[in-house]
Design a protein around this motif. Structure first.
Motif, PDB file in Angstrom:
ATOM      1  N   LEU A  45       0.843  -1.192   0.000  1.00 23.02           N
ATOM      2  CA  LEU A  45       0.000   0.000   0.000  1.00 23.02           C
ATOM      3  C   LEU A  45       0.876   1.240   0.000  1.00 23.02           C
ATOM      4  CD1 LEU A  45      -2.620  -1.094   2.687  1.00 23.02           C
ATOM      5  CD2 LEU A  45      -2.991  -0.979   0.232  1.00 23.02           C
ATOM      6  N   SER A  61       0.618   3.095  -8.590  1.00 22.51           N
ATOM      7  CA  SER A  61       0.241   2.023  -7.657  1.00 22.51           C
ATOM      8  C   SER A  61      -0.661   0.982  -8.310  1.00 22.51           C
ATOM      9  CB  SER A  61      -0.449   2.611  -6.423  1.00 22.51           C
ATOM     10  OG  SER A  61      -1.728   3.134  -6.751  1.00 22.51           O
ATOM     11  N   ARG A  78      -5.172   0.460  -3.098  1.00 22.83           N
ATOM     12  CA  ARG A  78      -3.728   0.567  -3.335  1.00 22.83           C
ATOM     13  C   ARG A  78      -3.087   1.703  -2.540  1.00 22.83           C
ATOM     14  NH1 ARG A  78      -2.606  -2.298  -8.185  1.00 22.83           N
ATOM     15  NH2 ARG A  78      -4.270  -3.841  -8.366  1.00 22.83           N
ATOM     16  N   THR A  79      -3.879   2.692  -2.119  1.00 23.38           N
ATOM     17  CA  THR A  79      -3.333   3.849  -1.411  1.00 23.38           C
ATOM     18  C   THR A  79      -4.179   4.154  -0.171  1.00 23.38           C
ATOM     19  OG1 THR A  79      -4.647   5.452  -2.673  1.00 23.38           O
ATOM     20  CG2 THR A  79      -2.485   4.842  -3.569  1.00 23.38           C
ATOM     21  N   ILE A  99      -8.310  -3.570   5.979  1.00 20.21           N
ATOM     22  CA  ILE A  99      -7.315  -4.241   5.142  1.00 20.21           C
ATOM     23  C   ILE A  99      -7.141  -5.711   5.528  1.00 20.21           C
ATOM     24  CG2 ILE A  99      -4.907  -4.243   4.398  1.00 20.21           C
ATOM     25  CD1 ILE A  99      -6.625  -1.962   3.259  1.00 20.21           C
TER      26      ILE A  99
END
Length: 577
Positions: A45, A61, A78-79, A99
């Motif tokens: 991440l 990303s 991804r971020t 997550i």
């Protein structure tokens, strides 16, 4: 003669002492940690930031590539936005974004209705299995089923790598800053200002990594299967309740460590020798920046985190062979310690390092083991004692740097220092060149001697540098040889001589040369070596001053210094890092 004898005895005692220090008492609880290796899964991440490059990183990303060594737990997320760069704060944000739940969704192929299946776990369990494990399991259906079920244990090897980028600057900015500093220095010293050669474009910066681990312990597993798993005979209201409960559950994660590394998103300009055939786009350079930073921080994590270190038994001793390869991320010249496990009377297990080896020929084993493979990666020994099948190989990364110092006798002599870079180790993050012990080196030397020139004696000072390549071969345990070739220059200074030659006091006499030779080493310990080098210096052209003007009456360097060419012998020590 006695002094030399005592020195040799001392060096062998140092070597013996070095190996005796490798005995370490290990409790039975930690034997498994240092001797077993299972694949780890990784999720990467990117932390968003307020820099002008934030959008570039967000776009890049979407193209994250997970190294072959790891199972890919890439998520749709991804971020993350975290502006307080603290591990505890990042951990809370990971939990807030669910997550860990997303990672388990990936492992168990969770569907929209909340149902799970074991297909990914089975596949990863089989991919993780070695040939030997498959052979043992093949005698029964239950054995193969156990290999598939072993994938469940891999869930507890799920890691989250959070990357924070900082200090990003374009190469133009870097060159401008360098030129500004050079200009100030030139004005202060009243010397000519020379602009930097602008040979690269793109961006470079730093990445700070935060590594977390999903805790999928036996307690969590019990809760997962009892309270969250949807079974075929569950009624609709039970199914819905379990689905909601999974979404609300905070699965525990733990912070493991920090690491920092370089983030290189640059390329050589068109026309440069190392320039790519086609210049990368801005988007591709930021993708490269993320890829190189992942490789950089993982390399550093591997040095400290036992879970990330490859372990495997020695399969054959001649040649040294093991059943690992590309699947485990093995690269040319990667270093391994070979250890032997012994049990003391107290019951403690002692791990004794017997040897040091490096990867030579690497197989591509990126497939599910069948038990029928006769392919092995091979290794060469650089240090230690005899190796036997069944001993344990443990990954121990090094930097691929050698630093040596000593004295050179004859010809171009003097004290020297030398810095070497193992090209295979440095290129590993981009490409595996497949050539062992290929080294780029740079050396500097200093010498002071009296010379008679035109019937006058001068106490001359010599400064010499050279850059070149060497290719090493380990011809026996603890012994190596390496032919070398280099280009360099020597600069001679002496104020009175230069004034007599019609030059300024701060001028010099310069000559270019090629050096052809080779060196041999003998180990004291695995990181310390005695080193002897044969050099043969061939002079190129005529001597010249700092304006590159020649000296009247002195067409050859040997007209000044009659013995500064030809053969010389270096004797020194080398440290490897």
């Amino acid at each position: 003669m006695k002094q030399i004898f005592y020195l040799i005895i001392l060096l062998f005692l140092i070597q013996a002492f070095g190996y005796s220090q490798n005995d370490s008492g290990i409790t039975s609880n930690s034997v498994k940690a240092i001797s077993e290796y299972n694949r780890n899964a990784i999720t990467v991440l990117i932390l968003e930031n307020t820099s002008k490059y934030n959008n570039d990183l967000k776009k890049a990303s979407n193209f994250i590539n997970i190294p072959d060594k790891f199972d890919d737990n890439t998520l749709s997320i991804r971020t993350m936005k975290v502006y307080d760069k603290d591990a505890a704060v990042i951990k809370q944000e990971l939990l807030h974004n669910k997550i860990p739940n997303e990672i388990l969704t990936k492992w168990f192929s969770r569907k929209e209705n909340g149902e799970f299946d074991m297909s990914v776990i089975y596949d990863r369990g089989m991919y993780n299995a070695t040939d030997d494990e498959v052979i043992k399991a093949s005698s029964s259906k239950i054995g193969i089923a156990k290999l598939k079920d072993a994938g469940e244990a891999l869930i507890d090897h799920s890691y989250i790598l959070v990357l924070d980028y900082y200090g990003i600057q374009s190469m133009s900015q870097k060159y401008n800053k360098r030129d500004a500093a050079r200009k100030i220095k030139a004005e202060r010293t009243n010397t000519e200002f020379k602009r930097s050669k602008r040979i690269k474009n793109g961006w470079e910066g730093q990445a700070r990594a935060y590594l977390f681990k999903l805790s999928f312990t036996d307690t969590i597993i019990d809760v997962f299967y009892n309270d969250l798993w949807i079974y075929e005979d569950d009624k609709e209201d039970v199914r819905e309740a379990k689905k909601i409960r999974f979404n609300k559950t905070d699965f525990p994660i733990q912070f493991i460590m920090n690491a920092s590394g370089d983030a290189d998103g640059t390329q050589y300009n068109a026309g440069q020798i190392l320039a790519p055939a086609k210049q990368r786009t801005r988007e591709e350079l930021f993708q490269k920046m993320i890829a190189t930073s992942i490789q950089s921080v993982i390399f550093k994590i591997e040095k400290d985190l036992e879970d990330f270190k490859i372990k495997t038994p020695v399969y054959k001793a001649k040649p040294i062979s093991a059943k690992i390869g590309r699947k485990e991320g093995l690269k040319t010249d990667q270093r391994f310690f070979v250890v032997e496990m012994k049990q003391k009377r107290s019951g403690d297990i002692v791990a004794k390092r017997k040897a040091v080896v490096r990867a030579k020929k690497i197989i591509d084993n990126r497939n599910v083991a069948t038990g029928n493979s006769n392919e092995f990666s091979t290794f060469y020994q650089t240090s230690g004692l005899g190796i036997e099948p069944g001993m344990l190989m443990q990954q121990r990364n090094d930097l691929g740097i050698g630093l040596s110092a000593g004295y050179s006798f004859g010809g171009m002599g003097g004290g020297y220092a030398k810095l070497e870079f193992n090209i295979a180790r440095f290129a590993a993050s981009m490409v595996d060149i497949g050539i062992t012990q290929l080294k780029l080196f740079g050396a500097a030397a200093f010498d002071y001697q009296d010379y008679d020139i035109s019937n006058t004696s001068y106490d001359m000072s010599f400064t010499r540098w050279q850059i070149g390549l060497s290719k090493g071969f380990y011809i026996a345990r603890n012994f190596s040889i390496a032919p070398l070739i280099s280009y360099g220059q020597e600069m001679a200074t002496q104020e009175d001589l230069l004034v007599n030659l019609g030059r300024e006091k701060d001028d010099y006499i310069n000559i270019e040369f090629m050096n052809f030779g080779g060196y041999a080493t003998i180990n004291i310990t695995h990181f310390l070596q005695l080193m002897g080098t044969f050099n043969y210096y061939t002079l190129i052209g005529s001597p010249y001053d700092k304006e590159r003007d020649s000296f009247n009456g002195y067409s050859k360097y040997t007209d000044f210094f009659d013995d500064r060419y030809g053969m010389s012998i270096d004797v020194g020590i080398r440290l490897e890092f």
